[in-house]
Design an enzyme around this catalytic site. Structure first.
Site, short mmCIF file in Angstrom:
data_model
loop_
_atom_site.label_atom_id
_atom_site.label_comp_id
_atom_site.label_asym_id
_atom_site.label_seq_id
_atom_site.Cartn_x
_atom_site.Cartn_y
_atom_site.Cartn_z
CG ASP A 75 -2.10 1.16 0.95
OD1 ASP A 75 -2.05 1.70 -0.01
OD2 ASP A 75 -2.96 1.18 1.88
CG PHE A 88 -9.99 5.13 9.93
CD1 PHE A 88 -10.18 6.60 10.00
CD2 PHE A 88 -8.85 4.43 10.51
CE1 PHE A 88 -9.16 7.23 10.73
CE2 PHE A 88 -7.74 5.14 11.13
CZ PHE A 88 -7.95 6.60 11.27
CD GLU A 119 -11.76 7.35 12.98
OE1 GLU A 119 -11.73 6.14 13.35
OE2 GLU A 119 -11.14 8.30 13.39
CG HIS A 131 1.51 3.55 11.19
ND1 HIS A 131 2.17 2.57 12.36
CD2 HIS A 131 0.78 3.09 10.38
CE1 HIS A 131 1.45 1.44 11.98
NE2 HIS A 131 0.78 1.57 10.84
#
Length: 395
Positions: A74, A164, A166, A324
């Site tokens: 990624d 995600f 949020e 991270h």
């Protein structure tokens, strides 16, 4: 906390984690990396855990070399956060409708847009040189050329796993938007192609782990990887920018008068060209953010344990880096075996989010304690704001 220096490699291993609490297989991965002849040093973050070839939560400085598997599949994965003018006590009591509208605007999981998003029609993205960016797609490895259409419709999408989106509130009650994503399928395709290329090279045949295969400077393979790597990192940055613009448009329509500050954005799976002790190195941050002096960063916990907005302290011993996130303390498969749906509901109480078996592997209990992680790196970052989740969207 100051670092612990661990012996056992050609290069120094500086750990902002307690070596006694790190699993033996993780310590072996760190030593494997530190023994590579090109490595200048390794900095280990307090969220360190097992990864592919190299540990997640480590910073690897190499002299004119880079390991594509250490960077990971990624490429450019990272975070973006935006502080708003809105207060949490002015949000609707039931946030399910807002969550639904956000999920309609930003595809999650394996989803994509029905057609490519036109970034010139989004706030703040009109002059980002998009035509030149997409023109450069034709210079990438020919193996990924058939993936262009998918890359176009995935621009502005979240993905699954630990990615995600949020809506949060800080300790002052101010609303923030935070998201976590990377280069989607095109980054994965580029990474897997180059990992395969590296593993075929003669100088990589006697490594302790084939996933530590490297490209070295002055070779066509290195040139090709750097070209594709930096393009994918740019894709990831733009992907988060498009998503954030889409989210902000939703909030403008549903939260009257809301305005937004400048975004904070940081990669945490990437390579950067930097210089330490007079030596030019390629720094791979595999699950780590850059934390140069005064630089803003984002360190998330898990679905319901909060996120920290930080400023770097510029600690050169850590190659100007910090963790991270909280980091996993158990695998996804173990989490699914360990926790129940009732556990998920209890641990995400008060957060508007999925509460089904499809996200049990992302339950907060599968992650390390974010407060302990932050306490272990006070010499790497200072906390600017602490956020708590109100809405959490996962693929």
């Amino acid at each position: 906390m100051t670092y612990n220096e661990v012996m056992g490699g050609r290069a120094p291993i500086r750990m902002w984690a307690d070596p006694a609490e790190v699993e033996p297989q993780v310590m072996q991965q760190l030593r494997n990396v530190a023994n590579l002849p090109w490595v200048q040093g390794v900095a280990v973050m307090p969220d360190v855990h097992h990864g592919m070839g190299a540990t997640v939560g480590s910073v690897i400085a190499m002299r004119d070399a880079v390991s594509p598997a250490a960077v990971g599949v990624d490429i450019g994965c990272g975070m973006t956060a935006v502080k708003t003018s809105f207060r949490a006590d002015n949000l609707p009591d039931n946030l399910a409708h807002l969550r639904s509208k956000l999920e309609q605007a930003v595809p999650v999981g394996f989803g994509n847009h029905n057609r490519p998003v036109d970034p010139t029609k989004l706030h703040g993205l009109k002059t980002a040189d998009w035509a030149a960016f997409w023109k450069d797609f034709d210079t990438l490895a020919p193996a990924v050329h058939p993936k262009r259409e998918r890359a176009e419709v995935q621009m502005g999408t979240l993905g699954g796993g630990n990615h995600f989106l949020e809506v949060c509130a800080d300790d002052e009650g101010v609303v923030w938007v935070v998201l976590h994503s990377g280069s989607r399928n095109i980054g994965k395709e580029l990474a897997e192609f180059h990992i395969g290329q590296a593993q075929k090279l003669p100088h990589n045949q006697d490594l302790p782990d084939r996933n530590l295969a490297v490209f070295v400077g002055g070779t066509p393979q290195m040139d090709a990887y750097r070209r594709d790597l930096f393009w994918a990192q740019d894709y990831a940055r733009r992907n988060r920018a498009v998503m954030m613009a889409l989210v902000c448009d939703v909030l403008r329509r549903h939260l009257s008068g809301i305005t937004f500050e400048q975004p904070i954005s940081c990669h945490h799976n990437y390579v950067a060209e930097e210089r330490y002790d007079g030596v030019d190195v390629l720094v791979t941050r595999k699950g780590a953010i850059r934390a140069g002096s005064g630089e803003f960063g984002i360190i998330p916990g898990s679905m319901a344990t909060g996120t920290y907005i930080v400023k770097g302290r510029g600690n050169a011993d850590a190659f100007n880096s910090a963790s991270h996130g909280a980091g996993r303390r158990m695998s996804r498969s173990k989490a699914k075996k360990t926790f129940t749906l009732a556990d998920l509901k209890a641990q995400t109480d008060g957060v508007e989010c999925r509460k089904d078996t499809g996200v049990i592997d992302e339950i907060p209990g599968a992650y390390k304690d974010i407060q302990s992680v932050m306490a272990a790196q006070t010499d790497l970052v200072e906390v600017v704001a602490r956020l708590r989740q109100l809405v959490c969207i996962k693929g």
